[in-house]
Write an enzyme that holds these catalytic residues in place. Sequence first.
Site, short mmCIF file in Angstrom:
data_model
loop_
_atom_site.label_atom_id
_atom_site.label_comp_id
_atom_site.label_asym_id
_atom_site.label_seq_id
_atom_site.Cartn_x
_atom_site.Cartn_y
_atom_site.Cartn_z
NE ARG A 120 -3.68 -2.34 2.45
CZ ARG A 120 -3.39 -3.57 2.89
NH1 ARG A 120 -2.20 -3.82 3.41
NH2 ARG A 120 -4.29 -4.53 2.83
CE LYS A 171 -7.66 -1.16 4.75
NZ LYS A 171 -8.18 -1.13 3.35
CG HIS A 225 -4.46 1.27 -3.72
ND1 HIS A 225 -5.14 0.17 -4.18
CD2 HIS A 225 -4.35 1.10 -2.38
CE1 HIS A 225 -5.45 -0.62 -3.17
NE2 HIS A 225 -4.98 -0.09 -2.07
NE ARG A 274 -2.60 -3.02 -1.96
CZ ARG A 274 -2.25 -4.06 -1.20
NH1 ARG A 274 -0.97 -4.36 -1.05
NH2 ARG A 274 -3.16 -4.79 -0.60
CG HIS A 282 -5.95 -8.76 0.07
ND1 HIS A 282 -6.24 -9.24 -1.20
CD2 HIS A 282 -5.64 -7.43 -0.11
CE1 HIS A 282 -6.12 -8.26 -2.08
NE2 HIS A 282 -5.76 -7.16 -1.44
CE1 TYR A 329 1.43 -17.80 17.32
CE2 TYR A 329 -0.95 -17.64 17.01
CZ TYR A 329 0.15 -17.62 17.83
OH TYR A 329 0.01 -17.41 19.19
#
Length: 301
Positions: free
Chosen positions: A143, A170, A233, A236, A259, A269
């Site tokens: 991002r 994010k 952006h 992406r 995402h 994890y």
Amino acid sequence: MLRDGIDPSQAKKAQKASDSGADSFETIAREWFAKFSPTWTPSHGERIIRRLERDIFPWIGKRPIGEIKAPELLTVLRRIEERGAVETAHRSSQNCGQVFRYAVATGRAERDPMGDLRGAIDAYEGGLIVRCALRLAPLVFVRPGELRKAQWSEINWDKSEWVIPAERMKMREKHIVPLSRQSLEILRELQPLTGDGKYLFPSPRTSDRPMSDNAILSALRRMGYTGDQMTGHGFRSMASTLLNEQGWHRDAIERQLAHAERDSIRAAYNYAEHMPERRRMMQSWADYLGELRKGGEISRS
């Protein structure tokens, strides 16, 4: 003079004005500045007059504005470019054009010679910091905020990866970006310039802050890309579409795009999930972009 259609009294006045500097570039530029600067923010006005005083007036300030031709202007702007200040050269050319157009409007110049220089000044390359950010953005497709706030402490040279801490993501999950050979080359080029500071891409005003969130977007606009064609952006979505088309594992793509993971416990994890394929994918992606740039044959190995 009469035979040539010249009014001797007007010619005498013009000569007096020229001798006094009344029609010099600097005089008219300062007049233009005084007229329009009240509508600008103080900082914007200060930057403009500082550019003119430092980079333009010493060279053409005393020249009658009507006598200044395009080659003379190009020499002045090239001098700015040669010290690496490409963005300043672009800004200076814009300001000079505004001064010339003001001179035309007020009857002290016949035309704006800046129009003759279109294409003579390089297409936007910006300073090295912005250029490196632009070159790195499509290779890592993080991002925009994650890119501009990148810190040197997050680069693991031994593992060829960039580890972004959870607090800067994010989704508040640690994120690993495998660095291709091409990405590492860009970082090595940038390191001598900003490597002693905190940020890879610091603000031009202070190294204590990252560059603005508008830096890359502004660079894209100066290069001629509209909002419908490309944004910061957009790298992406471009990567997501093409990597899926190329047949890479969907989960590897989604994980590399950072995402959201529906299971928050599992997500904590699994920041390194699919890492072997992600490393191969990121190098293949960098190679793919390199081939596109060269216009060569492209195949996924």
